[in-house]
Write a protein that holds these residues in place. Structure first.
Motif, PDB file in Angstrom:
ATOM      1  N   GLN A 283      84.648  31.411  34.844  1.00 31.65           N
ATOM      2  CA  GLN A 283      85.711  30.417  34.748  1.00 31.65           C
ATOM      3  C   GLN A 283      85.828  29.592  36.035  1.00 31.65           C
ATOM      4  OE1 GLN A 283      85.646  30.689  31.556  1.00 31.65           O
ATOM      5  NE2 GLN A 283      87.849  30.700  31.223  1.00 31.65           N
ATOM      6  N   ASN A 284      86.725  28.621  36.048  1.00 32.81           N
ATOM      7  CA  ASN A 284      86.882  27.680  37.158  1.00 32.81           C
ATOM      8  C   ASN A 284      87.181  28.375  38.484  1.00 32.81           C
ATOM      9  OD1 ASN A 284      86.651  25.796  35.130  1.00 32.81           O
ATOM     10  ND2 ASN A 284      88.788  25.182  35.167  1.00 32.81           N
ATOM     11  N   ASN A 285      86.676  27.782  39.570  1.00 28.37           N
ATOM     12  CA  ASN A 285      87.006  28.150  40.950  1.00 28.37           C
ATOM     13  C   ASN A 285      86.544  29.544  41.364  1.00 28.37           C
ATOM     14  OD1 ASN A 285      88.434  25.635  41.282  1.00 28.37           O
ATOM     15  ND2 ASN A 285      90.045  26.569  40.041  1.00 28.37           N
ATOM     16  N   VAL A 286      85.490  30.052  40.775  1.00 28.32           N
ATOM     17  CA  VAL A 286      84.962  31.374  41.135  1.00 28.32           C
ATOM     18  C   VAL A 286      83.892  31.201  42.209  1.00 28.32           C
ATOM     19  CG1 VAL A 286      83.659  33.381  40.283  1.00 28.32           C
ATOM     20  CG2 VAL A 286      85.470  32.364  38.877  1.00 28.32           C
TER      21      VAL A 286
ATOM     22  N   LEU B 131      87.590  46.755  32.801  1.00 27.92           N
ATOM     23  CA  LEU B 131      88.479  45.597  32.785  1.00 27.92           C
ATOM     24  C   LEU B 131      89.317  45.618  34.059  1.00 27.92           C
ATOM     25  CD1 LEU B 131      90.347  44.265  29.695  1.00 27.92           C
ATOM     26  CD2 LEU B 131      91.274  44.028  31.977  1.00 27.92           C
ATOM     27  N   ILE B 132      89.142  44.593  34.886  1.00 32.22           N
ATOM     28  CA  ILE B 132      89.868  44.448  36.144  1.00 32.22           C
ATOM     29  C   ILE B 132      90.970  43.431  35.898  1.00 32.22           C
ATOM     30  CG2 ILE B 132      89.701  43.890  38.590  1.00 32.22           C
ATOM     31  CD1 ILE B 132      87.908  46.279  37.617  1.00 32.22           C
TER      32      ILE B 132
ATOM     33  N   PRO C 273      89.353  32.934  36.112  1.00 29.73           N
ATOM     34  CA  PRO C 273      89.560  31.851  37.066  1.00 29.73           C
ATOM     35  C   PRO C 273      89.909  32.347  38.466  1.00 29.73           C
ATOM     36  CG  PRO C 273      90.763  31.418  35.040  1.00 29.73           C
ATOM     37  CD  PRO C 273      90.222  32.812  34.935  1.00 29.73           C
ATOM     38  N   SER C 274      89.249  31.762  39.439  1.00 28.32           N
ATOM     39  CA  SER C 274      89.529  31.971  40.866  1.00 28.32           C
ATOM     40  C   SER C 274      89.287  33.391  41.363  1.00 28.32           C
ATOM     41  CB  SER C 274      90.959  31.526  41.202  1.00 28.32           C
ATOM     42  OG  SER C 274      91.132  30.166  40.877  1.00 28.32           O
ATOM     43  N   CYS C 275      88.549  34.202  40.620  1.00 26.22           N
ATOM     44  CA  CYS C 275      88.196  35.505  41.192  1.00 26.22           C
ATOM     45  C   CYS C 275      87.134  35.276  42.263  1.00 26.22           C
ATOM     46  CB  CYS C 275      87.756  36.509  40.131  1.00 26.22           C
ATOM     47  SG  CYS C 275      86.146  36.244  39.399  1.00 26.22           S
ATOM     48  N   VAL C 276      87.035  36.229  43.183  1.00 24.37           N
ATOM     49  CA  VAL C 276      86.129  36.033  44.312  1.00 24.37           C
ATOM     50  C   VAL C 276      85.457  37.350  44.688  1.00 24.37           C
ATOM     51  CG1 VAL C 276      87.865  36.378  46.125  1.00 24.37           C
ATOM     52  CG2 VAL C 276      85.915  34.910  46.571  1.00 24.37           C
TER      53      VAL C 276
ATOM     54  N   ALA D 148      91.687  36.858  36.401  1.00 23.12           N
ATOM     55  CA  ALA D 148      91.985  35.727  37.281  1.00 23.12           C
ATOM     56  C   ALA D 148      92.482  36.209  38.641  1.00 23.12           C
ATOM     57  CB  ALA D 148      93.045  34.840  36.630  1.00 23.12           C
ATOM     58  N   ASN D 149      92.007  35.563  39.684  1.00 24.55           N
ATOM     59  CA  ASN D 149      92.435  35.812  41.067  1.00 24.55           C
ATOM     60  C   ASN D 149      92.139  37.217  41.585  1.00 24.55           C
ATOM     61  OD1 ASN D 149      93.615  33.189  41.746  1.00 24.55           O
ATOM     62  ND2 ASN D 149      95.027  33.697  40.092  1.00 24.55           N
TER      63      ASN D 149
END
Length: 190
Positions: free
Chosen positions: A60-63, A127-128, A79-82, A112-113
Protein backbone atom coordinates in the motif's frame (compact mmCIF):
# COMPACT_ATOMS: atom_id res chain seq x y z
CA UNK A 1 10.16 -6.45 -17.93
CA UNK A 2 7.13 -8.27 -19.28
CA UNK A 3 4.07 -6.00 -19.57
CA UNK A 4 3.93 -4.42 -16.12
CA UNK A 5 2.09 -1.13 -15.64
CA UNK A 6 4.42 1.63 -14.46
CA UNK A 7 2.98 5.08 -13.78
CA UNK A 8 4.94 7.84 -15.59
CA UNK A 9 5.95 9.45 -12.27
CA UNK A 10 7.49 6.24 -10.88
CA UNK A 11 11.28 5.88 -10.95
CA UNK A 12 12.58 2.43 -11.86
CA UNK A 13 16.35 2.02 -11.59
CA UNK A 14 18.37 0.13 -14.17
CA UNK A 15 18.53 -3.61 -13.44
CA UNK A 16 15.32 -3.64 -11.40
CA UNK A 17 13.34 -6.79 -12.20
CA UNK A 18 9.58 -6.27 -12.46
CA UNK A 19 7.30 -9.28 -12.99
CA UNK A 20 4.47 -9.60 -15.47
CA UNK A 21 1.17 -7.83 -14.75
CA UNK A 22 2.68 -5.95 -11.79
CA UNK A 23 1.40 -2.40 -11.24
CA UNK A 24 3.59 0.39 -9.88
CA UNK A 25 1.78 3.62 -9.04
CA UNK A 26 2.57 7.35 -8.60
CA UNK A 27 5.89 8.60 -7.25
CA UNK A 28 7.26 5.19 -6.26
CA UNK A 29 10.98 4.45 -6.50
CA UNK A 30 12.20 0.95 -7.23
CA UNK A 31 15.96 0.48 -6.95
CA UNK A 32 17.75 -2.71 -8.02
CA UNK A 33 15.09 -4.94 -6.50
CA UNK A 34 13.29 -8.06 -7.71
CA UNK A 35 9.49 -7.85 -7.81
CA UNK A 36 7.35 -10.85 -8.77
CA UNK A 37 4.27 -11.26 -10.94
CA UNK A 38 0.83 -9.72 -10.31
CA UNK A 39 2.03 -7.39 -7.54
CA UNK A 40 0.50 -4.02 -6.73
CA UNK A 41 2.87 -1.29 -5.54
CA UNK A 42 0.95 1.75 -4.25
CA UNK A 43 1.98 5.39 -4.55
CA UNK A 44 5.09 6.79 -2.89
CA UNK A 45 6.58 3.37 -2.14
CA UNK A 46 10.33 2.96 -1.80
CA UNK A 47 11.89 -0.44 -2.53
CA UNK A 48 15.66 -0.52 -1.99
CA UNK A 49 18.49 -2.45 -3.56
CA UNK A 50 18.38 -6.25 -3.33
CA UNK A 51 14.87 -6.32 -1.83
CA UNK A 52 12.95 -9.40 -3.00
CA UNK A 53 9.18 -9.31 -3.45
CA UNK A 54 7.30 -12.52 -4.32
CA UNK A 55 4.20 -12.96 -6.46
CA UNK A 56 0.77 -11.46 -5.75
CA UNK A 57 2.13 -9.10 -3.08
CA UNK A 58 0.19 -5.90 -2.28
CA UNK A 59 2.18 -2.95 -0.98
CA UNK A 60 0.00 0.00 0.00
CA UNK A 61 0.91 3.72 -0.17
CA UNK A 62 3.95 5.20 1.61
CA UNK A 63 5.70 1.92 2.48
CA UNK A 64 9.50 1.76 2.72
CA UNK A 65 11.38 -1.52 2.21
CA UNK A 66 15.14 -1.30 2.65
CA UNK A 67 17.97 -3.62 1.65
CA UNK A 68 17.71 -6.88 3.57
CA UNK A 69 13.92 -7.29 3.31
CA UNK A 70 12.33 -10.25 1.57
CA UNK A 71 8.57 -10.75 1.17
CA UNK A 72 7.34 -14.12 -0.03
CA UNK A 73 4.15 -14.67 -2.06
CA UNK A 74 0.73 -13.23 -1.06
CA UNK A 75 2.12 -10.76 1.51
CA UNK A 76 0.06 -7.65 2.30
CA UNK A 77 1.86 -4.52 3.53
CA UNK A 78 -0.52 -1.85 4.87
CA UNK A 79 -0.18 1.90 4.31
CA UNK A 80 2.91 3.58 5.76
CA UNK A 81 4.39 0.47 7.35
CA UNK A 82 8.17 0.54 7.49
CA UNK A 83 11.09 -1.85 7.79
CA UNK A 84 14.45 -1.03 9.34
CA UNK A 85 17.74 -2.66 8.37
CA UNK A 86 20.23 -1.54 11.06
CA UNK A 87 19.80 -2.09 14.81
CA UNK A 88 21.66 1.02 16.02
CA UNK A 89 21.79 3.65 13.26
CA UNK A 90 23.82 6.84 13.59
CA UNK A 91 23.99 9.52 10.92
CA UNK A 92 27.77 9.82 11.14
CA UNK A 93 28.60 6.08 11.24
CA UNK A 94 28.22 3.98 8.10
CA UNK A 95 26.89 0.53 8.96
CA UNK A 96 26.01 -0.87 5.54
CA UNK A 97 27.96 -4.02 6.39
CA UNK A 98 25.64 -4.56 9.40
CA UNK A 99 22.30 -4.75 7.55
CA UNK A 100 20.13 -7.49 9.02
CA UNK A 101 17.74 -9.65 7.00
CA UNK A 102 14.01 -9.47 7.59
CA UNK A 103 11.79 -12.19 6.11
CA UNK A 104 8.03 -11.87 5.69
CA UNK A 105 6.73 -15.34 4.93
CA UNK A 106 3.89 -16.38 2.62
CA UNK A 107 0.49 -14.81 3.25
CA UNK A 108 1.49 -12.59 6.19
CA UNK A 109 -0.23 -9.22 6.69
CA UNK A 110 1.40 -6.15 8.20
CA UNK A 111 -1.04 -3.41 9.19
CA UNK A 112 -0.92 0.33 8.54
CA UNK A 113 1.87 2.25 10.28
CA UNK A 114 3.46 -0.89 11.73
CA UNK A 115 7.23 -0.93 12.20
CA UNK A 116 9.25 -4.09 11.69
CA UNK A 117 12.65 -3.91 13.42
CA UNK A 118 15.24 -5.72 11.30
CA UNK A 119 16.62 -9.18 11.84
CA UNK A 120 13.33 -10.99 12.39
CA UNK A 121 10.98 -13.36 10.60
CA UNK A 122 7.25 -12.74 10.28
CA UNK A 123 5.78 -16.24 10.02
CA UNK A 124 3.41 -17.37 7.30
CA UNK A 125 -0.14 -16.00 7.56
CA UNK A 126 0.72 -13.98 10.69
CA UNK A 127 -1.25 -10.76 11.16
CA UNK A 128 0.50 -7.67 12.53
CA UNK A 129 -2.01 -5.04 13.69
CA UNK A 130 -1.96 -1.37 12.71
CA UNK A 131 0.74 0.61 14.51
CA UNK A 132 2.37 -2.47 16.02
CA UNK A 133 6.14 -2.45 16.59
CA UNK A 134 7.72 -5.87 16.02
CA UNK A 135 10.99 -6.47 17.89
CA UNK A 136 11.20 -10.28 17.72
CA UNK A 137 10.32 -13.25 15.53
CA UNK A 138 6.60 -13.79 14.92
CA UNK A 139 5.26 -17.37 14.71
CA UNK A 140 3.11 -18.50 11.77
CA UNK A 141 -0.64 -17.73 12.15
CA UNK A 142 -0.06 -15.46 15.15
CA UNK A 143 -1.89 -12.16 15.84
CA UNK A 144 0.13 -9.20 17.18
CA UNK A 145 -0.74 -5.70 18.43
CA UNK A 146 0.84 -2.85 20.40
CA UNK A 147 4.20 -1.21 21.07
CA UNK A 148 6.20 -3.24 21.69
CA UNK A 149 4.21 -5.88 19.87
CA UNK A 150 2.63 -8.68 21.87
CA UNK A 151 0.85 -11.77 20.64
CA UNK A 152 -2.88 -11.79 21.50
CA UNK A 153 -4.05 -14.86 19.59
CA UNK A 154 -4.04 -16.82 16.36
CA UNK A 155 -5.57 -16.31 12.91
CA UNK A 156 -6.51 -18.51 9.97
CA UNK A 157 -5.09 -18.13 6.48
CA UNK A 158 -8.12 -15.94 5.73
CA UNK A 159 -7.27 -13.64 8.65
CA UNK A 160 -10.05 -14.69 11.03
CA UNK A 161 -9.31 -15.03 14.72
CA UNK A 162 -9.22 -18.68 15.78
CA UNK A 163 -10.85 -20.07 18.93
CA UNK A 164 -9.35 -23.41 19.89
CA UNK A 165 -11.38 -26.04 21.73
CA UNK A 166 -10.06 -28.15 24.63
CA UNK A 167 -8.60 -30.62 22.15
CA UNK A 168 -6.57 -27.86 20.49
CA UNK A 169 -8.66 -27.58 17.30
CA UNK A 170 -10.23 -24.55 15.62
CA UNK A 171 -12.12 -23.99 12.39
CA UNK A 172 -11.89 -20.92 10.15
CA UNK A 173 -15.41 -19.46 9.86
CA UNK A 174 -14.84 -18.41 6.24
CA UNK A 175 -13.09 -21.40 4.67
CA UNK A 176 -13.96 -24.19 7.16
CA UNK A 177 -10.27 -25.12 7.32
CA UNK A 178 -9.18 -26.91 10.50
CA UNK A 179 -6.22 -25.79 12.60
CA UNK A 180 -4.44 -27.50 15.46
CA UNK A 181 -2.58 -25.76 18.30
CA UNK A 182 0.07 -27.66 20.23
CA UNK A 183 3.08 -26.41 22.18
CA UNK A 184 2.60 -22.85 20.95
CA UNK A 185 2.49 -23.78 17.26
CA UNK A 186 -0.46 -23.78 14.87
CA UNK A 187 -0.72 -26.01 11.83
CA UNK A 188 -3.48 -26.29 9.23
CA UNK A 189 -4.71 -29.89 9.24
CA UNK A 190 -6.49 -30.03 5.86
Amino acid sequence: MSNPFIHPTAVIDKNAQIGKHTKIWHFSHIMQAKIGDYCTIGQNVFIGDDVIIGNLVKIQNNVSLYKGVECEDYVFLGPSCVFTNVINPRSWIERKDEFKKTLVETGATIGANATIVCGHTIGCYALIGAGCVITKDVPPYSLWVGNPGIQIGWVSESGHRLSFDKGGYAICPEKNQRYYLKNGKVIKTD
